[in-house]
Design a protein around this motif. Structure first.
Motif, short mmCIF file in Angstrom:
data_model
loop_
_atom_site.label_atom_id
_atom_site.label_comp_id
_atom_site.label_asym_id
_atom_site.label_seq_id
_atom_site.Cartn_x
_atom_site.Cartn_y
_atom_site.Cartn_z
N HIS A 36 19.85 -1.81 -4.74
CA HIS A 36 18.77 -2.75 -5.00
C HIS A 36 17.65 -2.63 -3.96
CE1 HIS A 36 21.27 -5.04 -2.10
NE2 HIS A 36 20.13 -5.62 -1.75
N VAL A 37 16.57 -3.33 -4.23
CA VAL A 37 15.43 -3.41 -3.31
C VAL A 37 14.99 -4.86 -3.21
CG1 VAL A 37 13.03 -2.71 -2.87
CG2 VAL A 37 14.63 -1.08 -3.92
N LYS A 38 14.81 -5.31 -1.97
CA LYS A 38 14.30 -6.66 -1.73
C LYS A 38 13.19 -6.59 -0.68
CE LYS A 38 15.36 -10.98 0.59
NZ LYS A 38 16.35 -11.79 1.32
N PRO A 39 11.93 -6.83 -1.07
CA PRO A 39 10.86 -6.85 -0.08
C PRO A 39 11.12 -7.91 1.00
CG PRO A 39 9.96 -6.77 -2.28
CD PRO A 39 11.43 -7.05 -2.43
N HIS A 40 10.52 -7.68 2.15
CA HIS A 40 10.77 -8.56 3.31
C HIS A 40 9.57 -9.45 3.61
CE1 HIS A 40 11.66 -9.78 7.46
NE2 HIS A 40 10.44 -9.39 7.76
N GLY A 41 9.86 -10.63 4.10
CA GLY A 41 8.89 -11.49 4.76
C GLY A 41 7.59 -11.75 4.03
N ASP A 78 4.46 -3.98 10.58
CA ASP A 78 4.10 -4.99 11.57
C ASP A 78 5.32 -5.32 12.42
OD1 ASP A 78 2.92 -7.05 12.98
OD2 ASP A 78 3.12 -8.50 11.36
N LEU A 79 5.65 -4.41 13.34
CA LEU A 79 6.82 -4.62 14.19
C LEU A 79 6.67 -5.84 15.09
CD1 LEU A 79 7.59 -0.95 15.32
CD2 LEU A 79 8.82 -2.30 13.61
N ILE A 80 5.47 -6.03 15.63
CA ILE A 80 5.27 -7.15 16.56
C ILE A 80 5.45 -8.48 15.84
CG2 ILE A 80 3.57 -8.32 18.02
CD1 ILE A 80 2.42 -5.57 18.71
N CYS A 128 13.98 -0.97 6.82
CA CYS A 128 13.64 0.44 6.63
C CYS A 128 12.67 1.00 7.66
CB CYS A 128 13.05 0.63 5.23
SG CYS A 128 14.11 0.09 3.90
N GLY A 129 12.47 0.29 8.78
CA GLY A 129 11.70 0.85 9.87
C GLY A 129 10.29 0.34 10.03
N PHE A 130 9.75 -0.39 9.05
CA PHE A 130 8.37 -0.87 9.17
C PHE A 130 8.29 -2.21 9.89
CE2 PHE A 130 5.34 1.43 6.07
CZ PHE A 130 5.84 2.65 6.45
N HIS A 131 9.07 -3.20 9.43
CA HIS A 131 9.04 -4.50 10.12
C HIS A 131 10.13 -4.58 11.18
CE1 HIS A 131 12.40 -5.50 7.42
NE2 HIS A 131 12.70 -6.47 8.27
N ARG A 147 3.67 -11.69 9.01
CA ARG A 147 2.26 -12.05 8.99
C ARG A 147 1.59 -11.38 7.80
NH1 ARG A 147 0.67 -10.60 15.18
NH2 ARG A 147 1.35 -8.55 14.45
N ASN A 148 0.82 -12.15 7.04
CA ASN A 148 0.12 -11.58 5.90
C ASN A 148 -0.85 -10.49 6.34
OD1 ASN A 148 1.47 -13.46 4.40
ND2 ASN A 148 -0.32 -14.45 3.55
N MET A 149 -0.93 -9.43 5.56
CA MET A 149 -1.87 -8.34 5.80
C MET A 149 -2.61 -8.05 4.50
SD MET A 149 0.54 -5.77 8.07
CE MET A 149 -0.76 -4.55 8.31
N ALA A 150 -3.88 -7.70 4.61
CA ALA A 150 -4.69 -7.39 3.43
C ALA A 150 -4.41 -5.95 3.01
CB ALA A 150 -6.17 -7.60 3.73
#
Length: 252
Positions: free
Chosen positions: A108-113, A68-70, A36-39, A75-78
């Motif tokens: 449906h919706v599936k969170p990423h990474g 977090d495209l890079i 969806c454009g974020f990762h 990578r975990n983020m707070a």
């Protein structure tokens, strides 16, 4: 007859969209989780991936991730639960817009990474994600790691949930996936990966890295579309499931 949904993370490229594996993999899966454009992904990539999925009658899902495209969202983020709520609503809205505009329906919706793995263990974060999905559309199915906090949160808020298992990842005794930072995180042997899937579907267990058999519910199996051998593996697992008289069908 046993049944299983095959899902794949797709639309994870940028700029000049190349059909490549995405178009071909859609011949072997029943559900597509579209970035969806974020990762990963961008508006044109999202539109074209939705078009492809619709043309092949594959169920469409939003695949929201951390911004977090890079790091490809791995990578975990707070982030706070409220921030998680906002980013989920925002990204679902983007993909839902394209799906509706093209005459389709978001399923449906599936969170990423990292977001997916964080929510698997964090009760407050998982509840915020589930609440966001429910408030956008209570008919959406929430995909989450089998046995995780995310599945429990989805059930609590009243969503239908699909317990997801992984063909190409190893498992820890607590039901979590082995961290990608560990050398044994990925299963690179196709036969070993398919054997793991068969055990999860037929026996309801998975062999952990601690050599124990962990009980697991398998509603849907993830295939990663960004892997070097993603397409050959998609063909291989599709063939083996059919040979074992397991019906490949969308979760609904």
């Amino acid at each position: 007859m046993l049944k299983i949904d095959l899902n794949c993370d797709l639309g994870e490229s940028f700029g000049t969209y190349k059909l490549g594996n995405d178009e071909l993999i859609l011949d072997y899966v029943t559900s597509a989780n579209i970035a969806c454009g974020f990762h990963a992904g961008d508006p044109s990539t999202m539109r074209k991936t939705v078009e492809l999925a619709l043309s092949k009658n594959v169920k469409i899902g939003a695949h929201p991730g951390l911004q977090d495209l890079i790091g490809f969202g791995r990578r975990n983020m707070a982030i706070t639960p409220k921030e998680a709520f906002d980013l989920i609503v925002y990204q679902i809205g983007a993909l839902q817009g394209f799906t509706t505009a093209l005459g389709g329906k978001l399923e449906h919706v599936k969170p990423h990474g990292a977001l997916y793995n964080m929510a698997a263990k964090d009760e407050k974060l998982s509840f915020a994600i589930a609440e966001a999905v429910y408030k956008v559309n209570p008919e959406l199915v929430l995909y989450g790691l089998s046995g995780s906090e995310l599945i429990r949160a989805g059930e609590k808020v009243g969503l239908k949930t699909a317990s997801e298992v992984f063909s190409d990842r190893t498992y820890q005794e607590d039901g979590s996936l082995t961290s990608r930072l560990m050398p044994n995180a990925l299963i690179v042997d196709d036969t070993k990966a398919v054997n793991q899937v068969m055990q999860m579907i037929k026996n309801g267990t998975v062999k952990t890295e601690q050599k124990t058999d962990l009980k697991i519910l398998a509603n849907t199996v993830c295939i990663h579309g960004d892997g070097e051998h993603a397409l050959p593996f998609a063909k291989f697992i599709h063939q083996k499931l059919k040979e074992n008289q397991i019906e490949i069908t969308a979760f609904r």
